[in-house]
Design an enzyme around this catalytic site. Structure first.
Site, PDB file in Angstrom:
ATOM      1  N   ARG A  61       1.143  15.664   2.839  1.00 12.51           N
ATOM      2  CA  ARG A  61       1.881  13.774   2.266  1.00 12.51           C
ATOM      3  C   ARG A  61       2.545  15.438   1.867  1.00 12.51           C
ATOM      4  O   ARG A  61       2.894  16.120   1.356  1.00 12.51           O
ATOM      5  CB  ARG A  61       1.370  13.678   0.349  1.00 12.51           C
ATOM      6  CG  ARG A  61       2.181  13.061   0.073  1.00 12.51           C
ATOM      7  CD  ARG A  61       2.091  12.370  -1.016  1.00 12.51           C
ATOM      8  NE  ARG A  61       1.571  10.745  -0.732  1.00 12.51           N
ATOM      9  CZ  ARG A  61       1.530   9.533  -1.673  1.00 12.51           C
ATOM     10  NH1 ARG A  61       1.852   9.982  -2.755  1.00 12.51           N
ATOM     11  NH2 ARG A  61       0.947   8.434  -0.533  1.00 12.51           N
ATOM     12  N   CYS A  74       2.492  -1.601  -2.448  1.00 13.83           N
ATOM     13  CA  CYS A  74       1.394  -0.716  -2.142  1.00 13.83           C
ATOM     14  C   CYS A  74       1.071   0.126  -3.622  1.00 13.83           C
ATOM     15  O   CYS A  74       0.269   0.926  -3.299  1.00 13.83           O
ATOM     16  CB  CYS A  74       1.908   0.321  -1.020  1.00 13.83           C
ATOM     17  SG  CYS A  74       4.047   1.166  -1.913  1.00 13.83           S
ATOM     18  N   GLN A  92      -0.757   3.653   4.877  1.00 12.56           N
ATOM     19  CA  GLN A  92      -0.994   1.640   4.022  1.00 12.56           C
ATOM     20  C   GLN A  92      -0.170   0.620   4.937  1.00 12.56           C
ATOM     21  O   GLN A  92      -0.793  -0.113   4.927  1.00 12.56           O
ATOM     22  CB  GLN A  92       0.947   2.415   2.850  1.00 12.56           C
ATOM     23  CG  GLN A  92       1.485   1.121   2.208  1.00 12.56           C
ATOM     24  CD  GLN A  92       0.772   1.429   0.982  1.00 12.56           C
ATOM     25  OE1 GLN A  92      -0.051   1.881   0.214  1.00 12.56           O
ATOM     26  NE2 GLN A  92      -0.583   0.005   0.955  1.00 12.56           N
ATOM     27  N   ASP A 147       8.155  -2.606  -3.124  1.00  9.92           N
ATOM     28  CA  ASP A 147       7.570  -1.209  -3.608  1.00  9.92           C
ATOM     29  C   ASP A 147       8.734  -1.165  -4.920  1.00  9.92           C
ATOM     30  O   ASP A 147       9.938  -1.380  -5.336  1.00  9.92           O
ATOM     31  CB  ASP A 147       8.645  -0.636  -1.827  1.00  9.92           C
ATOM     32  CG  ASP A 147       7.508   1.183  -2.132  1.00  9.92           C
ATOM     33  OD1 ASP A 147       7.107   0.806  -3.278  1.00  9.92           O
ATOM     34  OD2 ASP A 147       7.460   1.751  -1.474  1.00  9.92           O
ATOM     35  N   HIS A 167       4.616   5.603   5.578  1.00 11.84           N
ATOM     36  CA  HIS A 167       3.541   5.241   5.489  1.00 11.84           C
ATOM     37  C   HIS A 167       2.893   4.180   6.567  1.00 11.84           C
ATOM     38  O   HIS A 167       1.971   3.607   5.852  1.00 11.84           O
ATOM     39  CB  HIS A 167       4.285   5.436   3.990  1.00 11.84           C
ATOM     40  CG  HIS A 167       3.111   4.858   3.027  1.00 11.84           C
ATOM     41  ND1 HIS A 167       1.259   6.265   3.141  1.00 11.84           N
ATOM     42  CD2 HIS A 167       2.718   4.884   1.689  1.00 11.84           C
ATOM     43  CE1 HIS A 167       1.170   6.307   2.070  1.00 11.84           C
ATOM     44  NE2 HIS A 167       1.381   5.473   0.719  1.00 11.84           N
ATOM     45  N   ARG A 186      -7.325   0.915   1.753  1.00 11.24           N
ATOM     46  CA  ARG A 186      -6.405   2.609   1.795  1.00 11.24           C
ATOM     47  C   ARG A 186      -8.200   3.055   1.926  1.00 11.24           C
ATOM     48  O   ARG A 186      -7.999   3.746   3.171  1.00 11.24           O
ATOM     49  CB  ARG A 186      -5.770   2.831   0.469  1.00 11.24           C
ATOM     50  CG  ARG A 186      -4.347   2.356   0.226  1.00 11.24           C
ATOM     51  CD  ARG A 186      -3.258   2.463   1.379  1.00 11.24           C
ATOM     52  NE  ARG A 186      -3.381   3.798   1.502  1.00 11.24           N
ATOM     53  CZ  ARG A 186      -2.527   4.815   0.570  1.00 11.24           C
ATOM     54  NH1 ARG A 186      -2.361   4.417   0.294  1.00 11.24           N
ATOM     55  NH2 ARG A 186      -2.318   5.946   1.493  1.00 11.24           N
TER      56      ARG A 186
END
Ligand code: CP
Ligand code: NVA
Length: 313
Positions: free
Chosen positions: A110, A268, A140, A229, A137, A296
């Site tokens: 990340r 998310c 996701q 988001d 991402h 996930r």
């Protein structure tokens, strides 16, 4: 030496491979025993293998789901926070890639900068998985498509509305729209589309049914799914200006009423009730955000098995 099976971005991966990973995720989820949550999966496909997880930014879901997923698959993890490594004192990401590759079988990163992840991948001799960068991402989105298909059915030909910031997650939705064949209507303020530039440029050469506007109602009209988001992603500085620009993009009950009558709401997470979404929407029956968070785990297990054990081919 063969190039490792990196999972860096959806637009660089073959649509058939992504679909195979997704179907494997569904099978892994269906096969989970009802006993302990971290009990071993049948066959323990990653027995004896080690994943390093390198974090330059905070995380709850990514940290937990990769960690638990590796254990269920029979493998182990080591969690590395960038500030605790020599990386934080100036050792290069390239040298870090070479060293970690001597200890572990795959690396999840990340990263603050997308380029850090690319540099890591280009010098690692083991698979690298993108666990979020400032640009994208992809893990996701694998979980999101899985969640959509569980609740609505096959995503091909369906209509998704993205409402809010033109950020890393939105960019991966653009990649996913082309790879999984769904319509994508994005509503983002004109000044907050910088995060979409590369994805939109890529999409120009793809077969993809997509529109970008500054009109949330137009984007949501008839949609099978509405997704948003946070207004302030990790690393964003201009907080007040962003919140002001994004205020008309809040997903509330009124906006949801323009979507299909059985539309689902996705996010998310982490969410900020009263900002990008009202509590009335995220805590309502149309919201599938907890399944999305759980997925996930299942999606990333299939990614790990694909990258580390070569399955499915
Ligand atoms: N959605 C997501 O990636 O959550 P975390 O930041 O908690 O990992
Ligand atoms: N866009 C958000 C996603 C968090 C999972 C961020 O980058 O902070």
């Amino acid at each position: 030496m063969d190039t490792p099976r990196h999972f860096l971005d959806l637009h660089e991966l073959d649509a058939g491979v992504l679909r195979a990973i997704l179907e494997h995720a569904k099978a892994l989820k269906a096969a989970r025993p009802s006993r302990g949550k971290v009990s071993l999966d049948e066959g323990a496909p990653l027995d004896g293998m080690m994943l390093a997880m390198l974090f330059e930014k905070p995380s709850t879901r990514t940290r937990m789901s990769f960690n638990v997923g590796m254990r269920q698959l029979g493998g182990q993890v080591v969690v590395l926070n960038a500030d605790d490594l020599q990386l934080g004192r100036g050792e290069t990401i390239v040298d870090t890639a070479r060293v970690l590759s001597r200890y572990v079988d795959a690396i999840m990163i990340r990263s603050n900068r997308h380029q850090n992840m690319l540099d890591l991948a280009s010098h690692a001799t083991v698979p690298v998985i993108n666990g979020l960068t400032d640009d994208s991402h992809p893990c996701q989105l694998m979980a999101d498509v899985l969640t959509f298909e569980e609740h609505v059915g096959p995503i091909r030909g369906k209509s998704i509305a993205w409402v809010g910031d033109g950020n890393n997650v939105a960019a991966s939705w653009i990649h996913a729209a082309a790879k999984f064949g769904f319509s994508l209507r994005l509503a983002c303020p004109e000044d907050l589309r910088g995060g979409l530039t590369a994805a939109l440029e890529w999409a120009r050469y793809e077969t993809i049914d997509m529109s970008v506007s500054a009109n949330p109602i137009e984007a949501v009209a008839g949609a099978d799914c509405v997704v948003t988001d946070t207004w302030v992603s990790m690393g964003d500085a201009d907080i007040d200006a962003r919140c002001e620009m994004l205020a008309p993009y809040q997903v509330d009950k009124k906006l949801m009423s323009h979507a299909a009558s059985n539309a689902i709401f996705m996010h998310c997470l982490p969410a900020h009730r009263g900002e990008e979404v009202t509590a009335e929407v995220i805590d309502s029956s149309c919201s599938v955000v907890w399944d999305e968070a759980e997925n996930r785990l299942h999606a990333q297990k299939a990614i790990l098995v694909w990258a580390m054990a070569g399955l499915p081919a």
